[in-house]
Design a protein around this motif. Sequence first.
Motif, PDB file in Angstrom:
ATOM      1  N   ALA A  39      -4.472   3.316  12.269  1.00  0.00           N
ATOM      2  CA  ALA A  39      -3.025   3.578  13.187  1.00  0.00           C
ATOM      3  C   ALA A  39      -3.788   2.956  14.102  1.00  0.00           C
ATOM      4  N   PRO A  40      -2.824   2.529  15.399  1.00  0.00           N
ATOM      5  CA  PRO A  40      -2.834   1.783  15.794  1.00  0.00           C
ATOM      6  C   PRO A  40      -3.284   2.839  17.477  1.00  0.00           C
ATOM      7  N   ALA A  41      -4.533   2.557  18.201  1.00  0.00           N
ATOM      8  CA  ALA A  41      -5.147   3.774  19.029  1.00  0.00           C
ATOM      9  C   ALA A  41      -4.157   4.112  20.051  1.00  0.00           C
TER      10      ALA A  41
END
Length: 173
Positions: free
Chosen positions: A13-15
Amino acid sequence: MPDTIPVPLRPRAPAGLSIGHTHLKVSDLDRALGFWRDVIGLEETARYPGAVFLSAGGYHHHIALNVWESAGGPPPAPGTTGLYHVALLYPDRASLARALRTVLAAGIRLDGASDHGVSEALYLHDPDGNGVELYRDRPREEWPRNPDGSLGMFTRRLDLANLLAEPEDAAGG
């Protein structure tokens, strides 16, 4: 069909990912509003048949309450699966202190209060038995670290008297 689907690479998942909103099944909308609006302080942003949407700061909704499948229903039985709690992140310690004062003034019992090193948290339940965490994060540079540099979270008793001593006006009123 297999129990798991093989995935060539584990997704990451993106930060910048965040939890946008939570929908809670409640048994009585008015009673639930008495907690989420009148105690927690969320603002009503929309109302539909059997549902109310609430937010802070003008967002479309952080919490939605509905009776679509639960009108008049009992809370989930202990020992069953479901939501453990919804966590509301306060911007600073003074805001969390103000929330604690409001919860106590409303006569709502805390289930717990913990210092996790990375955060300070208050635990309670809404009228439908949904778990609620009210918390604030400490600045990242204050987070406890283990000797190897990994995060060293812990759970200790939160000093409520110290939190209640936080100045009233520090969070803008």
